[in-house]
Design a protein around this motif. Structure first.
Motif, PDB file in Angstrom:
ATOM      1  N   ILE A  72       0.880  -1.173   0.000  1.00  0.00           N
ATOM      2  CA  ILE A  72       0.000   0.000   0.000  1.00  0.00           C
ATOM      3  C   ILE A  72       0.912   1.216   0.000  1.00  0.00           C
ATOM      4  N   ASP A  73       0.829   2.007  -1.050  1.00  0.00           N
ATOM      5  CA  ASP A  73       1.856   3.019  -1.275  1.00  0.00           C
ATOM      6  C   ASP A  73       1.661   4.261  -0.403  1.00  0.00           C
ATOM      7  N   PRO A  74       2.617   4.562   0.468  1.00  0.00           N
ATOM      8  CA  PRO A  74       2.509   5.780   1.294  1.00  0.00           C
ATOM      9  C   PRO A  74       2.557   7.057   0.463  1.00  0.00           C
ATOM     10  N   PHE A  75       2.910   6.947  -0.808  1.00  0.00           N
ATOM     11  CA  PHE A  75       2.893   8.133  -1.669  1.00  0.00           C
ATOM     12  C   PHE A  75       1.489   8.733  -1.716  1.00  0.00           C
ATOM     13  N   PHE A  76       0.464   7.837  -1.724  1.00  0.00           N
ATOM     14  CA  PHE A  76      -0.915   8.332  -1.852  1.00  0.00           C
ATOM     15  C   PHE A  76      -1.562   8.662  -0.506  1.00  0.00           C
ATOM     16  N   ILE A  77      -1.339   7.776   0.471  1.00  0.00           N
ATOM     17  CA  ILE A  77      -2.046   8.020   1.741  1.00  0.00           C
ATOM     18  C   ILE A  77      -1.099   8.358   2.883  1.00  0.00           C
ATOM     19  N   SER A  78       0.177   8.514   2.562  1.00  0.00           N
ATOM     20  CA  SER A  78       1.169   8.874   3.565  1.00  0.00           C
ATOM     21  C   SER A  78       1.188   7.887   4.732  1.00  0.00           C
ATOM     22  N   ARG A  79       1.915   8.249   5.810  1.00  0.00           N
ATOM     23  CA  ARG A  79       1.992   7.397   6.985  1.00  0.00           C
ATOM     24  C   ARG A  79       1.905   8.265   8.240  1.00  0.00           C
ATOM     25  N   PRO A  80       1.371   7.742   9.317  1.00  0.00           N
ATOM     26  CA  PRO A  80       1.254   8.542  10.547  1.00  0.00           C
ATOM     27  C   PRO A  80       2.574   9.168  10.994  1.00  0.00           C
ATOM     28  N   SER A  81       3.661   8.410  10.928  1.00  0.00           N
ATOM     29  CA  SER A  81       4.932   8.948  11.397  1.00  0.00           C
ATOM     30  C   SER A  81       5.383  10.131  10.530  1.00  0.00           C
ATOM     31  N   LEU A  82       5.152   9.972   9.236  1.00  0.00           N
ATOM     32  CA  LEU A  82       5.532  11.031   8.296  1.00  0.00           C
ATOM     33  C   LEU A  82       4.667  12.282   8.507  1.00  0.00           C
ATOM     34  N   TYR A 121      -5.517  26.464   1.127  1.00  0.00           N
ATOM     35  CA  TYR A 121      -4.337  26.784   0.329  1.00  0.00           C
ATOM     36  C   TYR A 121      -3.263  25.726   0.513  1.00  0.00           C
ATOM     37  N   LEU A 122      -3.105  25.260   1.754  1.00  0.00           N
ATOM     38  CA  LEU A 122      -2.127  24.206   2.034  1.00  0.00           C
ATOM     39  C   LEU A 122      -2.461  22.945   1.228  1.00  0.00           C
ATOM     40  N   ILE A 123      -3.747  22.621   1.135  1.00  0.00           N
ATOM     41  CA  ILE A 123      -4.167  21.428   0.395  1.00  0.00           C
ATOM     42  C   ILE A 123      -3.819  21.565  -1.083  1.00  0.00           C
ATOM     43  N   ILE A 124      -4.158  22.724  -1.655  1.00  0.00           N
ATOM     44  CA  ILE A 124      -3.891  22.943  -3.077  1.00  0.00           C
ATOM     45  C   ILE A 124      -2.391  22.960  -3.361  1.00  0.00           C
ATOM     46  N   GLN A 125      -1.641  23.584  -2.446  1.00  0.00           N
ATOM     47  CA  GLN A 125      -0.186  23.624  -2.595  1.00  0.00           C
ATOM     48  C   GLN A 125       0.385  22.209  -2.543  1.00  0.00           C
ATOM     49  N   SER A 126      -0.151  21.372  -1.661  1.00  0.00           N
ATOM     50  CA  SER A 126       0.324  19.992  -1.541  1.00  0.00           C
ATOM     51  C   SER A 126      -0.026  19.186  -2.780  1.00  0.00           C
ATOM     52  N   LEU A 127      -1.140  19.528  -3.383  1.00  0.00           N
ATOM     53  CA  LEU A 127      -1.498  18.854  -4.627  1.00  0.00           C
ATOM     54  C   LEU A 127      -0.452  19.178  -5.681  1.00  0.00           C
ATOM     55  N   GLY A 128      -0.040  20.441  -5.710  1.00  0.00           N
ATOM     56  CA  GLY A 128       0.985  20.873  -6.670  1.00  0.00           C
ATOM     57  C   GLY A 128       2.291  20.130  -6.481  1.00  0.00           C
ATOM     58  N   THR A 129       2.660  19.853  -5.215  1.00  0.00           N
ATOM     59  CA  THR A 129       3.932  19.177  -4.951  1.00  0.00           C
ATOM     60  C   THR A 129       3.736  17.689  -4.718  1.00  0.00           C
ATOM     61  N   LEU A 130       2.528  17.183  -4.946  1.00  0.00           N
ATOM     62  CA  LEU A 130       2.187  15.769  -4.729  1.00  0.00           C
ATOM     63  C   LEU A 130       2.629  15.306  -3.349  1.00  0.00           C
ATOM     64  N   ASN A 131       2.277  16.088  -2.343  1.00  0.00           N
ATOM     65  CA  ASN A 131       2.696  15.793  -0.981  1.00  0.00           C
ATOM     66  C   ASN A 131       1.495  15.371  -0.139  1.00  0.00           C
ATOM     67  N   ALA A 132       1.280  14.051  -0.052  1.00  0.00           N
ATOM     68  CA  ALA A 132       0.112  13.537   0.675  1.00  0.00           C
ATOM     69  C   ALA A 132       0.202  13.832   2.168  1.00  0.00           C
ATOM     70  N   ALA A 133       1.408  13.849   2.706  1.00  0.00           N
ATOM     71  CA  ALA A 133       1.560  14.074   4.150  1.00  0.00           C
ATOM     72  C   ALA A 133       1.050  15.454   4.532  1.00  0.00           C
ATOM     73  N   ASP A 134       1.401  16.473   3.750  1.00  0.00           N
ATOM     74  CA  ASP A 134       0.946  17.832   4.048  1.00  0.00           C
ATOM     75  C   ASP A 134      -0.571  17.935   3.923  1.00  0.00           C
ATOM     76  N   MET A 135      -1.094  17.222   2.939  1.00  0.00           N
ATOM     77  CA  MET A 135      -2.545  17.213   2.758  1.00  0.00           C
ATOM     78  C   MET A 135      -3.225  16.636   3.980  1.00  0.00           C
ATOM     79  N   MET A 136      -2.644  15.525   4.484  1.00  0.00           N
ATOM     80  CA  MET A 136      -3.208  14.890   5.675  1.00  0.00           C
ATOM     81  C   MET A 136      -3.142  15.839   6.868  1.00  0.00           C
ATOM     82  N   VAL A 137      -2.043  16.571   6.985  1.00  0.00           N
ATOM     83  CA  VAL A 137      -1.911  17.541   8.075  1.00  0.00           C
ATOM     84  C   VAL A 137      -3.067  18.547   7.988  1.00  0.00           C
ATOM     85  N   ALA A 138      -3.318  19.048   6.765  1.00  0.00           N
ATOM     86  CA  ALA A 138      -4.398  20.026   6.579  1.00  0.00           C
ATOM     87  C   ALA A 138      -5.750  19.414   6.918  1.00  0.00           C
ATOM     88  N   LEU A 139      -5.968  18.182   6.458  1.00  0.00           N
ATOM     89  CA  LEU A 139      -7.265  17.528   6.701  1.00  0.00           C
ATOM     90  C   LEU A 139      -7.493  17.290   8.187  1.00  0.00           C
TER      91      LEU A 139
END
Lengths: 240, 271
Positions: free
Chosen positions: B40-50, B221-239
């Motif tokens: 299960i790829d952490p690229f998409f759903i990240s990981r709690p530690s990250l 804005y953080l969510i959209i910015q994370s989409l731009g950088t493909l950063n699932a961890a930041d998105m999770m932080v925002a959510l």
């Protein structure tokens, strides 16, 4: 078809009149006309010789339905009439306290209506109306939804309060015992359109004992006589 | 309250199990000839530690706009949108609820505007109000207003006529009837709309922030910015932060509601 037709009677000062009749005979309509909620299509209602238009200032009304404001405590419900008249502070508190003790509601001042029984809520509604000292009191089956025991309690209460301050009372009921217990005079209505069938003078002395008076000859005689007339009305209603 | 201890225990247990399995499942390498593949790829759903690490990082001053500032911006816009929406919706609901003629006149306009998907308004609102705080508040307002309006309207219409009559017999003027009967009676309905209102205010603000860019700031804005950088961890932080904001605000409203509606039997136990 009009609710009432050709109804004409006079009520004396400080008199307690009960209106009884089959349901739908327009008892409430008469009361609502006196209270200015409904305008008569023909004829007139006069209080002290002046025709009624709109809610008169010196009239209190107790509804059958629970009209205690649920969002106000007992104290603040009783204070409503005073608040509307701009009576505040010390003067308001004094009169409310007097009303509370008059109704035996001590200890429940800060209770919200939802925590009270139906009988107590109706007690609040009654003293809330009395606290602004109306000259005329209109009551539309105020104890209709209560059980017999609570009802008798409130009859005694009402008679005591009325004895102290003697308003003119018009009391609507379909309970004949209640009418005889309370009233000086009973107006018996016919079925719709309501007409006056009979006016009965209750000769029971005052002060009255709401329990004992039911064993007196006058009570039984009144009951028998009015019941006979009402029975005729019921029979006619069925025959239709 | 019964079960309090055991309910809390199970709630915490579920959280721990969820986080642990998330962490564990995203750590399993796939058996494949291609290296670096995950089951299960952490690229998409990240990981709690990250996520935790990014959370701390985003809170620090090493970023231009830190998480604290973004949260504040979102909360501020949401509260403003909520307050403005509730107060205007309440007044409009009362006025139209007690005036049948006005209600009939405005009915088609209100229905038409309310059936418009509010997101479709975002570009127009942005054109008019720019990318800042005001645009976000306006967007939240267009949603909250109608929720509160419809509830208050219904509440003002369903005031018990006998309560109004009793007030009149006790000597109330029109103003006093409004103040002591109609407003308290309608408030019970208005309160029912506050919890959905705060959620929808938050939705409006986040959508506004999607488009608002850095000047608007905020978690959207953080969510959209994370989409731009493909950063699932930041998105999770925002959510997660948005979820926390939602919970805190809903609890706050519950508090106010319990206090003001304490006359209702269903609120008494918790009061």
């Amino acid at each position: 078809m009009p609710a009432v037709s050709g109804v004409s009677f006079e009520i004396g000062d400080e008199e307690f009149v009960a209106i009884v009749g089959p349901s739908g005979c327009g008892k409430s309509t008469i009361l609502n006309m006196i209270g200015g909620l409904v305008a008569p299509t023909a004829g007139a209602i006069e209080i002290d010789g002046r025709p009624v238009s709109g809610v008169p200032a010196n009239v209190g009304y107790v509804f059958q339905k629970d009209t205690v404001f649920p969002w106000r405590s007992v104290r603040r419900n009783i204070a409503l009439g005073l608040e509307y008249r701009g009576i505040r502070g010390e003067a308001q508190a004094r009169r409310v306290a007097a009303a509370v003790s008059m109704a035996g509601l001590e200890g429940f001042e800060d209770a919200f209506p939802a925590t009270l029984s139906g009988g107590m809520r109706q007690r609040v509604a009654l003293v809330r109306t009395l606290v602004v000292e109306p000259e005329i009191l209109l009551m539309d089956e105020p104890f209709g939804a209560l059980d017999l025991h609570t009802k008798l309690d409130l009859h005694a209460e009402l008679l005591r309060l009325w004895g102290e301050r003697r308003q003119t009372v018009v009391f609507i009921t379909h309970d004949l015992s209640e009418a005889i217990t309370l009233a000086d005079r009973i107006v018996v209505m016919t079925r719709r359109p309501g007409r006056i069938k009979m006016v009965y003078d209750v000769k029971l002395p005052r002060p009255r004992d709401v329990i004992r008076l039911r064993e007196t000859d006058e009570y039984l005689r009144a009951y028998g006589e009015i019941w006979h007339v009402l029975g005729e009305e019921f029979a006619r209603e069925k025959a239709r | 309250m019964r079960y309090r201890g055991s309910v809390l225990f199970w709630q915490l247990l579920i959280l721990v199990v969820l986080l642990a399995s998330w962490e564990w499942l995203t750590g399993i390498k796939a058996i494949s000839r291609t290296p670096g593949l995950y089951w299960i790829d952490p690229f998409f759903i990240s990981r709690p530690s990250l996520i935790a690490r990014r959370f701390v990082y985003l809170l620090s001053d090493r970023v231009r706009l830190n998480l604290w500032q973004m949260t504040l911006s979102t909360v501020q816009s949401t509260l403003w949108g909520f307050v403005v929406g509730v107060s205007t919706g309440f007044v409009a609901g009362l006025v139209l609820g007690r005036n049948d003629r006005l209600a009939r006149i405005f009915a088609p306009y209100i229905v038409a505007f309310n059936s418009l998907p509010r997101i479709a308004l975002v570009p127009l609102i942005t054109m008019i109000f720019g990318f800042g705080l005001v645009a976000k508040i306006v967007l939240a307002w267009t949603i909250v207003f109608f929720i509160v309006f419809f509830n208050t309207f219904q509440g003002a219409r369903s005031v018990d006529a006998d309560l109004i009559h009793s007030a009149r017999f006790l000597g109330a003027s029109e103003r006093q009837v409004m103040r002591t009967v109609i407003i308290p009676s309608a408030l019970a309905w208005t309160f029912a709309s506050l919890t959905p209102s705060i959620s929808f205010a938050l939705i409006g603000v986040v959508v506004g922030e999607f488009l608002g860019g850095e000047s608007g700031g905020g978690l959207g804005y953080l969510i959209i910015q994370s989409l731009g950088t493909l950063n699932a961890a930041d998105m999770m932080v925002a959510l997660l932060t948005l979820g926390l904001i939602g919970i805190v605000m809903a609890l706050g409203i519950k508090q106010v509601e319990t206090r003001l509606l304490r006359w209702r039997p269903e609120y008494r136990k918790s009061a």
